[in-house]
Design a protein around this motif. Structure first.
Motif, PDB file in Angstrom:
ATOM      1  N   GLU A  76       5.392  19.342   1.908  1.00  0.00           N
ATOM      2  CA  GLU A  76       5.973  18.403   2.859  1.00  0.00           C
ATOM      3  C   GLU A  76       5.272  17.056   2.734  1.00  0.00           C
ATOM      4  O   GLU A  76       4.059  16.988   2.551  1.00  0.00           O
ATOM      5  CB  GLU A  76       5.805  18.920   4.277  1.00  0.00           C
ATOM      6  N   ILE A  77       6.023  15.998   2.826  1.00  0.00           N
ATOM      7  CA  ILE A  77       5.464  14.658   2.735  1.00  0.00           C
ATOM      8  C   ILE A  77       5.183  14.164   4.147  1.00  0.00           C
ATOM      9  O   ILE A  77       6.068  14.149   5.001  1.00  0.00           O
ATOM     10  CB  ILE A  77       6.422  13.697   2.008  1.00  0.00           C
ATOM     11  N   LEU A  78       3.930  13.772   4.398  1.00  0.00           N
ATOM     12  CA  LEU A  78       3.536  13.297   5.708  1.00  0.00           C
ATOM     13  C   LEU A  78       3.533  11.778   5.725  1.00  0.00           C
ATOM     14  O   LEU A  78       3.061  11.133   4.800  1.00  0.00           O
ATOM     15  CB  LEU A  78       2.135  13.795   6.052  1.00  0.00           C
ATOM     16  N   GLU A  79       4.055  11.218   6.798  1.00  0.00           N
ATOM     17  CA  GLU A  79       4.027   9.774   6.957  1.00  0.00           C
ATOM     18  C   GLU A  79       2.773   9.414   7.759  1.00  0.00           C
ATOM     19  O   GLU A  79       2.539   9.961   8.828  1.00  0.00           O
ATOM     20  CB  GLU A  79       5.267   9.294   7.690  1.00  0.00           C
ATOM     21  N   PHE A  80       1.957   8.500   7.220  1.00  0.00           N
ATOM     22  CA  PHE A  80       0.748   8.085   7.890  1.00  0.00           C
ATOM     23  C   PHE A  80       1.013   6.829   8.696  1.00  0.00           C
ATOM     24  O   PHE A  80       1.594   5.863   8.194  1.00  0.00           O
ATOM     25  CB  PHE A  80      -0.378   7.830   6.883  1.00  0.00           C
ATOM     26  N   LYS A  81       0.596   6.872   9.947  1.00  0.00           N
ATOM     27  CA  LYS A  81       0.807   5.755  10.856  1.00  0.00           C
ATOM     28  C   LYS A  81      -0.447   4.882  10.882  1.00  0.00           C
ATOM     29  O   LYS A  81      -1.565   5.390  10.960  1.00  0.00           O
ATOM     30  CB  LYS A  81       1.085   6.300  12.249  1.00  0.00           C
TER      31      LYS A  81
END
Length: 61
Positions: free
Chosen positions: A3-8
């Motif tokens: 899964e690709i995680l979006e970093f905030k």
């Protein structure tokens, strides 16, 4: 596939959280090294480090 995680990106409030107290002289001191010997003074010293900002101080016993 993984899964690709979006970093905030952290907001300025999150980055500087707790440091305003240190800027006004209210550090949160913890003992970093207890009973260290200082050869110049010939005394035992304790090294303190601020938990929030990382500043350190040395106190002779």
């Amino acid at each position: 596939m993984a899964e690709i995680l979006e970093f905030k990106k952290k907001t300025p409030a999150e980055v500087h959280k707790g440091k305003s107290l240190c800027r006004h002289g209210f550090h949160k001191w913890i003992i970093k090294q207890e009973k260290q010997f200082d050869s110049q003074q010939g005394k035992l010293v304790t090294v303190y480090k601020c938990e929030r900002c990382g500043k350190s101080k040395v106190k002779a016993l």
